[in-house]
Design an enzyme around this catalytic site. Structure first.
Site, short mmCIF file in Angstrom:
data_model
loop_
_atom_site.label_atom_id
_atom_site.label_comp_id
_atom_site.label_asym_id
_atom_site.label_seq_id
_atom_site.Cartn_x
_atom_site.Cartn_y
_atom_site.Cartn_z
N TYR A 49 -84.83 40.98 39.21
CA TYR A 49 -84.53 42.31 39.72
C TYR A 49 -84.99 43.40 38.77
CZ TYR A 49 -82.48 40.85 44.03
OH TYR A 49 -82.33 40.34 45.29
N HIS A 103 -75.77 40.75 41.31
CA HIS A 103 -76.75 39.64 41.33
C HIS A 103 -76.47 38.60 40.26
CE1 HIS A 103 -79.31 41.08 44.52
NE2 HIS A 103 -79.33 42.28 43.99
N GLU A 112 -104.39 4.80 34.83
CA GLU A 112 -103.16 4.03 34.99
C GLU A 112 -102.64 3.50 33.66
OE1 GLU A 112 -104.33 1.17 37.99
OE2 GLU A 112 -103.61 2.51 39.58
#
Length: 746
Positions: A267, A422, A675
């Site tokens: 915010y 908030h 792998e």
């Protein structure tokens, strides 16, 4: 002695000068400079061409000013939202390109709004505490006016006096009055919503040279304009005379002296556009206010605070209500960085951020940034370990960020005030990042912004039932109850206290804070240590110690929310054939219990997982009867509003006081092409508590598989750097100066 006519002429000239347009984000001199540089500054020219292409395409579709009816994400909402953006850009294009078609377009759209606005009732959607007219909430109406004020400023001198009078009488003055006098519960608050409202009224006031609106924007409404029975969104009475409100109050109260905004980075990012754009407008139109010097330059500091509250990818740490993925690439931060560079001393490190953003504002500040980049003035913006105090005076806790030497790892600890409406109930919470990837996550908010299908883009019920609750964060929970019982007024009355923040040794950095109000008669003390020792650990390890003590016996949970696949545990667990919820309330109703282990004796328990091709191991010192829980978010969620993320919870079922000692270690890698797994096992063999006779000291040691021992002792009652300490350990005297001592024994 001057004649009456000379004085009148002088007054007339002064008034004309004060009314010179544009005077918000653009100035006459600035426009002249921009026009001289066209074709010479690549980034500015590229931005201009992109903007022209966007606006030209939109103008070609005609004028669209529909009667408002939709929530966020719906057609009318998005149409009016698009209009404010296109109008602002079209106004700027008119000033820079001197093409009357842009001014005519802006004028025609504004006339359509001026015709419609006097007929508009409140928006038909009734969910907001402050319904708008163009939008479902006043917040978006304010957004519209902040941008459209700039468009009006740009075409002001293109219009006749009669045309201006029509727009101001039918649109701008009623609009400003609606946002302020008619909706004080929106306008007269300390909140990001009110900041947008203050700035909207102030920006249009500057364009019209309306002192009443400018004062209203800066200082808020007087009490005789307010219904004394009206309450704001959080249930508190709105601000009246004798209480601070308005733009300056929204600089004073939510911002700390370090530039941290109490609502959190998400915010703060949203509010930075009105804060900085009004700052730019005030600096241009009323330089005598010296707005960028206000509160020791807090506006410029706020930009640096935001940039430092990002991970390696530039994404903001989602503290409190925060949508993940929001970053300094947002339009608000483009504006903020440009303005901070232009009005804050031309800091070359800001240019490196602007270079990544690869777009600038089409104004004086954007030109300055584009020039600086063209001249290769950019230097790296280095994000180091840093602490931001919270509270208007910097006395209400804070946020600490520990960063590794190579800046790959970020450990964030929150020990702030509540964060207004908030805020979340997560005192002493932790989040952890590796190269921008979340290792231990903060959930953020439960909302799909501007996605109409999800509650019209608004907050979901799960934001309250889950995202704000303590169990959704990596912090301690007592008796399955959130901090302050999840009550806003209780949470707002208290803040955590910093105990220690020491980054003097880059290989041993520490955050430590206390919380003594989250639960009755309970003291919490968390300490994070980022330790770098390449002999034992390829990457930094994060040591996490949470000490707790209460007057009575309680259950304590310590959750860790991770990503990826479990690879191994060194403890056996049982998995239920049918999933059950972990609890019934306070967020526990949203967790499935997928596995459980009860520890039979004191030991080091470990869980290893693979995420983003890296192995992570969490090692924890567990006691007999401790429980290890494997859980997953998603219970009590029929609409699939929550992510299905896993968590590892360490539970101490019945105790008055104890310590959670955890170590988070990144190690090795896995290559899915070859792998091959590399260093897939933890290097930590054991964690042991150090037995200390003195109550106000705690200690632990880490034993590695190489046979080395790392020992740490912390005084929990005195954090002074010059205090001498002496304790007896294994029959030997240990002495040191300062709140802690660390040593390594091979």
């Amino acid at each position: 002695m001057k004649s009456f006519f000379q004085i009148l002429l002088l007054f007339f000239c002064i008034h004309i000068y004060a009314q010179e347009h544009p005077n918000l984000i653009l100035t006459k001199k600035g426009v002249e400079n921009i026009r001289k540089e066209l074709g010479n500054i690549p980034l500015f020219d590229e931005t201009l061409q992109k903007t022209k292409k966007e606006v030209d395409a939109e103008i070609a579709t005609g004028i669209h000013v529909p009667i408002p009816k939709d929530m966020a994400g719906g057609y009318t909402h998005d149409r009016h939202k698009k209009n404010w953006s296109i109008l602002q850009k079209a106004g700027v294009l008119y000033q820079i390109l001197r093409d009357d078609s842009y001014a005519s377009y802006v004028h025609n759209v504004l006339k359509a709004y001026a015709k419609m606005y006097p007929t508009l009732p409140l928006h038909p959607q009734t969910r907001s505490y402050a319904r708008g007219k163009l939008f479902w909430q006043c917040l978006n109406d304010a957004n519209w006016l902040v941008y459209v004020s700039q468009a009006y400023d740009c075409i002001y001198e293109f219009l006749t006096q009669e045309e201006r009078d029509y727009l101001e009488k039918n649109l701008f003055i009623p609009y400003a009055n609606f946002l302020s006098v008619d909706t004080p519960q929106f306008f007269n608050r300390i909140h990001n919503h009110s900041t947008w409202g203050n700035v909207a009224v102030g920006m249009i006031g500057l364009v019209m040279d309306n002192d009443e609106l400018i004062k209203r924007a800066l200082y808020g409404l007087k009490s005789d304009n307010i219904d004394p029975h009206l309450k704001d969104n959080d249930g508190g009475f709105i601000k009246s005379e004798g209480q601070k409100a308005g733009f300056l109050a929204n600089l004073d109260t939510p911002f700390s002296p370090d530039g941290y905004y109490t609502e959190g980075p998400y915010y703060q990012r949203y509010a930075m556009y009105p804060f900085m754009i009004f700052g730019e407008a005030l600096q241009n139109a009323k330089p005598e206010l010296k707005i960028f010097e206000y509160k020791n330059g807090v506006l410029i500091k706020a930009v640096y605070a935001l940039l430092n509250l990002t991970d390696a990818d530039g994404e903001f740490f989602p503290l409190n209500d925060g949508q993940k993925g929001m970053s300094y690439y947002s339009k608000e931060l483009v504006s903020a960085v440009d303005i901070a560079y232009h009005f804050g001393g031309n800091d070359s490190s800001l240019l490196s951020i602007a270079s990544k953003q690869n777009i600038v504002q089409l104004d004086d500040s954007g030109l300055a940034v584009a020039k600086g980049l063209q001249q290769n003035k950019a230097t790296p913006f280095l994000k180091k370990s840093i602490e931001f105090r919270d509270g208007s005076n910097g006395t209400e806790g804070g946020v600490g960020v520990l960063r590794s030497i190579n800046q790959h790892f970020d450990a964030v600890m929150k020990y702030t005030a509540q964060g207004l409406s908030h805020g979340h109930y997560d005192k002493l919470s932790l989040s952890y990042y590796n190269k921008g990837n979340e290792v231990l996550q903060d959930y953020g908010l439960a909302r799909f912004v501007n996605i109409e299908q999800k509650n019209g883009g608004g907050y979901l019920e799960e934001n309250t039932s889950w995202a704000k609750q303590s169990i959704s964060h990596n912090t301690i929970i007592q008796d399955e109850t959130s901090h302050f019982n999840g009550e806003f007024e209780k949470g707002s009355a208290h803040h955590s206290e910093k105990y220690l923040f020491d980054i003097s040794n880059p290989k041993l950095q520490i955050i430590s804070a206390k919380e003594e109000n989250a639960y009755p008669n309970t003291k919490l003390h968390r300490t994070l240590v980022m330790l770098e020792d390449k002999e034992d650990f390829d990457t930094p390890i994060l040591i996490d110690m949470m000490k707790f003590a209460s007057d009575s016996t309680h259950q304590y949970d310590m959750p860790f929310y991770y990503f990826g696949q479990i690879i191994n545990t060194n403890f056996k667990y049982s998995s239920p054939q049918q999933l059950k919820k972990l609890g019934t309330k306070n967020g526990y109703q949203h967790l499935w219990l997928e596995g459980k282990s009860i520890i039979r004796d004191k030991r080091t328990s470990q869980i290893t997982w693979l995420s983003n091709k890296t192995f992570y191991t969490l090692s924890t010192l567990t006691n007999a009867n401790d429980e290890l829980l494997l859980t997953r978010i998603g219970a009590s969620d029929p609409n699939f509003n929550l992510r299905r993320d896993p968590a590892f919870i360490i539970r101490k079922p019945k105790t008055k006081k104890d310590i959670f000692i955890n170590i988070i270690e990144a190690h090795g890698s896995y290559n899915p092409i070859t792998e091959i797994a590399h260093k897939a096992f933890s290097t930590i063999k054991d964690i042991k508590a150090v037995s200390l006779a003195k109550e106000n000291y705690i200690g632990w040691k880490i034993i590695t598989k190489k046979g080395n021992t790392h020992r740490f002792i912390l005084c929990t009652s005195d954090s002074k750097k010059d205090t001498s300490h002496t304790i007896t350990l294994n029959g030997k005297s240990v002495q040191w100066i300062g709140p802690y001592v660390y040593n390594k024994v091979k």
